[in-house]
Design a protein around this motif. Structure first.
Motif, short mmCIF file in Angstrom:
data_model
loop_
_atom_site.label_atom_id
_atom_site.label_comp_id
_atom_site.label_asym_id
_atom_site.label_seq_id
_atom_site.Cartn_x
_atom_site.Cartn_y
_atom_site.Cartn_z
N THR A 196 30.01 33.67 41.29
CA THR A 196 31.31 33.45 40.70
C THR A 196 32.07 32.29 39.34
O THR A 196 31.80 33.22 38.58
N GLU A 197 30.75 31.40 39.46
CA GLU A 197 30.47 30.74 37.88
C GLU A 197 30.40 31.53 37.29
O GLU A 197 30.40 31.71 35.71
N SER A 237 38.73 46.79 50.18
CA SER A 237 38.27 45.50 50.11
C SER A 237 39.44 45.21 48.44
O SER A 237 39.85 46.24 47.94
N SER A 238 39.99 44.11 48.48
CA SER A 238 40.74 43.67 47.72
C SER A 238 40.48 42.85 46.28
O SER A 238 41.72 42.42 45.89
N SER A 239 39.73 41.81 46.67
CA SER A 239 39.66 40.65 46.05
C SER A 239 38.61 40.90 44.98
O SER A 239 38.58 42.62 43.96
N ASP A 240 39.57 40.03 43.55
CA ASP A 240 39.16 40.68 42.52
C ASP A 240 37.37 40.19 42.28
O ASP A 240 37.01 41.59 41.28
N LEU A 241 36.43 39.75 42.84
CA LEU A 241 35.02 39.80 42.96
C LEU A 241 34.79 40.24 43.85
O LEU A 241 34.97 39.66 44.93
N VAL A 273 29.71 31.59 56.45
CA VAL A 273 30.75 30.28 56.51
C VAL A 273 30.40 29.78 55.92
O VAL A 273 31.28 28.83 55.37
N ASN A 274 28.92 29.60 56.14
CA ASN A 274 28.39 28.24 54.84
C ASN A 274 28.52 28.29 53.56
O ASN A 274 28.01 27.66 53.20
N GLN A 275 28.89 28.63 52.91
CA GLN A 275 29.28 29.46 52.06
C GLN A 275 29.66 28.33 50.81
O GLN A 275 30.98 27.43 51.13
N LEU A 276 29.27 27.63 50.15
CA LEU A 276 29.82 26.36 48.63
C LEU A 276 31.24 27.45 48.36
O LEU A 276 32.15 26.64 48.30
N ARG A 277 31.87 28.08 47.89
CA ARG A 277 32.27 28.45 47.51
C ARG A 277 32.91 29.24 48.19
O ARG A 277 32.57 30.68 48.98
N PRO A 278 33.84 29.20 49.50
CA PRO A 278 34.68 30.14 50.88
C PRO A 278 35.13 31.85 50.26
O PRO A 278 35.59 31.63 48.77
N PHE A 279 34.64 32.54 50.85
CA PHE A 279 35.63 33.83 50.87
C PHE A 279 36.69 33.74 51.18
O PHE A 279 37.15 32.43 51.69
N ASP A 280 37.57 34.74 50.19
CA ASP A 280 39.16 34.95 50.61
C ASP A 280 39.04 35.31 51.21
O ASP A 280 39.92 36.32 52.38
N ASN A 315 39.41 32.21 35.69
CA ASN A 315 38.54 31.38 37.14
C ASN A 315 39.44 31.27 38.47
O ASN A 315 38.93 30.21 39.13
N THR A 316 40.69 31.36 38.81
CA THR A 316 41.35 31.44 39.88
C THR A 316 40.96 32.75 40.57
O THR A 316 41.48 33.08 41.39
#
Length: 334
Positions: free
Chosen positions: A108-109, A85-89, A27-34, A2-3
């Motif tokens: 993501t949820e 890319s290095s993110s989990d998702l 930019v306007n995503q409710l869950r911002p990109f890391d 969940n993190t």
């Protein structure tokens, strides 16, 4: 998880007026990109300057731009974006669409709630050059704008299987999010094939990156489709890949040869990763598409008719019907 961190893999090439609109929706995503990784495929216009200006104006320190010195094509460019890319998702992204604000949050949820997910595609709305929705007709026993050749549970999460995506890709790449492990598995396969002396016939780079990624997800039992439109998929004259059908003989022949190569690439992936049953299924599809390309090239009406009749129950009547129609018209110069 969940993190889990989330990233965007975006590619550009000679982007037009739609670029800034797409960037604003990111930019306007409710869950911002890391992180946002952008790879430009040697644009000859001001695309890179516009990207850098947008990043500076919005103070986006976690956005990075890489540029090819020479044009490599969209498959290679997305491959490089995944490499950086290095993110989990990782969310795949084109440079001319419109993402709805809830896209990253909702998808993501799903990964958090369903740990078995490895690759997830959402649905989309077709939009025109002005961003206005285009209506299309859903055929019987189809889903996702007729890209999925069976019915699904409306509005729900649906598992997709190898047999769903052997003949046709089931979703545009811009609708897909994947776990980093699948991205690495895809990159490893490409590296592995690059070491082979004879790689032309089964070259993975003939297969769109998103299709190869979906196949890997399906083989692992982790490919899913969320029947919710979370973005506008823009249709315009400069699309690299769109939603149109080819009605000209020369265009269909060229496409058939490419599709035969793509099925050979699928067979290579399945030989490395699939079960015996999945390998057999893929081999049958590959043989059919190679035979189809040969029949089109030789204008063999008997073979094309036979393929049309025998594949009718598999929902391929449009493909082989148009093959036969365009071949017949080619004899009379139409």
């Amino acid at each position: 998880m969940n993190t889990m961190t989330i990233g965007c893999a975006l590619t550009t090439y000679n982007s037009n007026a739609y670029l800034e609109q797409q960037l604003e929706t990111l930019v306007n995503q409710l869950r911002p990109f890391d992180e946002v990784i952008i790879v430009d495929d040697a644009s000859t216009n001001d695309t890179v300057q516009r990207l850098n200006r947008f990043i500076a104006d919005h103070q986006l320190e976690n956005w990075k731009v890489f540029r090819h010195e020479q044009n490599q094509g969209f498959i290679q460019t997305f491959q490089d974006a995944l490499f950086h890319s290095s993110s989990d998702l990782i969310f795949l992204c084109d440079h001319d669409d419109l993402w709805y604000p809830q896209k990253t949050k909702v998808m993501t949820e799903q990964f958090v709630l369903q740990p078995q997910l490895q690759v997830l595609a959402c649905s989309f709305d077709l939009v025109d050059a002005k961003g206005e929705q285009i209506q299309d007709e859903l055929m019987k026993n189809r889903a996702n704008h007729n890209l999925i050749h069976r019915s699904v549970n409306p509005g729900q999460l649906n598992e997709m299987f190898v047999q769903d995506i052997l003949r046709y890709n089931f979703a545009p790449g811009c609708t897909i999010a994947l776990k980093k492990e699948i991205a690495q598995e895809y990159l490893d396969l490409i590296h592995q094939q690059a070491q082979m002396a004879n790689q032309e016939e089964n070259n993975i780079l003939s297969l769109p990156h998103d299709w190869a990624i979906s196949i890997l997800g399906a083989v692992n039992g982790g490919l899913y489709y969320l029947d919710q439109p979370l973005m506008g998929y823009r249709q315009h004259e400069h699309n690299t890949l769109g939603m149109t059908r080819r009605h000209d003989y020369a265009d269909r022949l060229k496409a058939a040869k490419l599709e035969a190569k793509q099925k050979q690439a699928l067979a290579y992936i399945m030989d490395q990763k699939g079960s015996d049953q999945q390998k057999a299924q893929t081999q049958q599809v590959k043989d059919l598409y190679v035979k189809r390309a040969n029949a089109l090239e030789n204008k063999n009406l008997f073979s094309l008719t036979w393929m049309l009749l025998t594949t009718w129950p598999q929902g391929m009547f449009l493909t082989f019907g148009l093959d036969l129609k365009t071949t017949l018209f080619s004899f009379v110069g139409r």
